[in-house]
Write a protein that holds these residues in place. Structure first.
Motif, PDB file in Angstrom:
ATOM      1  N   ALA A   1       0.845  -1.186   0.000  1.00  0.00           N
ATOM      2  CA  ALA A   1       0.000   0.000   0.000  1.00  0.00           C
ATOM      3  C   ALA A   1       0.884   1.239   0.000  1.00  0.00           C
ATOM      4  N   LEU A   2       0.762   2.060  -1.034  1.00  0.00           N
ATOM      5  CA  LEU A   2       1.487   3.327  -1.059  1.00  0.00           C
ATOM      6  C   LEU A   2       0.916   4.262   0.000  1.00  0.00           C
ATOM      7  N   TRP A   3      -0.395   4.248   0.120  1.00  0.00           N
ATOM      8  CA  TRP A   3      -1.059   4.999   1.177  1.00  0.00           C
ATOM      9  C   TRP A   3      -2.467   4.455   1.358  1.00  0.00           C
ATOM     10  N   GLU A   4      -3.044   4.792   2.483  1.00  0.00           N
ATOM     11  CA  GLU A   4      -4.421   4.393   2.738  1.00  0.00           C
ATOM     12  C   GLU A   4      -5.110   5.497   3.506  1.00  0.00           C
ATOM     13  N   GLU A   5      -6.397   5.583   3.313  1.00  0.00           N
ATOM     14  CA  GLU A   5      -7.172   6.571   4.032  1.00  0.00           C
ATOM     15  C   GLU A   5      -8.465   5.924   4.515  1.00  0.00           C
ATOM     16  N   PRO A   6      -8.535   5.630   5.815  1.00  0.00           N
ATOM     17  CA  PRO A   6      -9.763   5.057   6.352  1.00  0.00           C
ATOM     18  C   PRO A   6     -10.802   6.144   6.614  1.00  0.00           C
ATOM     19  N   ASN A   7     -12.036   5.742   6.641  1.00  0.00           N
ATOM     20  CA  ASN A   7     -13.157   6.589   7.066  1.00  0.00           C
ATOM     21  C   ASN A   7     -13.380   7.820   6.201  1.00  0.00           C
ATOM     22  N   MET A   8     -13.252   7.680   4.890  1.00  0.00           N
ATOM     23  CA  MET A   8     -13.690   8.769   4.014  1.00  0.00           C
ATOM     24  C   MET A   8     -15.206   8.840   4.154  1.00  0.00           C
ATOM     25  N   GLU A   9     -15.715  10.041   4.273  1.00  0.00           N
ATOM     26  CA  GLU A   9     -17.121  10.193   4.622  1.00  0.00           C
ATOM     27  C   GLU A   9     -17.878  10.958   3.544  1.00  0.00           C
TER      28      GLU A   9
END
Length: 173
Positions: free
Chosen positions: A91-99
């Motif tokens: 994973a280059l990056w991750e973003e949890p909880n996009m709303e």
């Protein structure tokens, strides 16, 4: 960064709501095609893979008429986003909880929306945010989510030098 072509994996739906993943994946694909900077290819030909997981779907009545019939709703959808480098399978990056949030009047009222129309509005907003994050770089869209960048991810130098702090104010009295 070595990403030249992108694949979009079918969104994973971890909610009790049936069939969300298809229209959300289509909205993401359509926004990538509108942007046009990265070609969308099958996963085996891609350099980067977009992974989206729909984690929460909450529909709440927020307004009632005199007979306690809901007249307005708030729809809130949360999803987790990951961008994978296929060459290293990390994973280059991750973003949890996009709303995504949509408050709307019930369809029985003039100008009201159906739940499907409200959901489509959220898909449009979230998919634009996902494309912006992938194309322009991690964290380029503001949000309230927690963010984590893996140590293998690319880094860039700041665009401007940090601003020097102001000197302390002295009281003349």
């Amino acid at each position: 960064m070595n990403i030249k072509r992108v694949a979009i994996r079918l969104a994973v739906n971890k909610t009790q709501q049936f069939g969300l993943e298809d229209k959300f994946t289509l909205a993401i694909r359509d926004n990538f095609l509108k942007d046009g900077r990265y070609p969308i290819v099958p996963e085996e030909d891609a350099d980067g893979v977009v992974l989206v997981t729909i984690t929460r779907y909450v529909l709440t009545p927020v307004q009632y008429d005199s007979n306690l019939v809901p007249t307005a709703y708030k729809l809130r959808i949360l999803c987790d986003l990951q961008f994978i480098d296929r060459a290293t399978n990390t994973a280059l990056w991750e973003e949890p909880n996009m709303e995504g949030i949509q408050t709307y009047a019930a369809s029985i009222l003039p100008g009201g929306l159906t739940e499907e129309q409200a959901r489509q509005s959220i898909w449009d907003t979230l998919s634009r945010d996902i494309v912006t994050r992938v194309v322009q770089g991690f964290g380029s869209v503001t949000g309230t989510s927690q963010r984590r960048i893996s140590s293998e991810g690319p880094s860039t130098a700041p665009q401007s030098a940090p601003v020097a702090p102001l000197p302390p104010v002295t009281n003349p009295y």
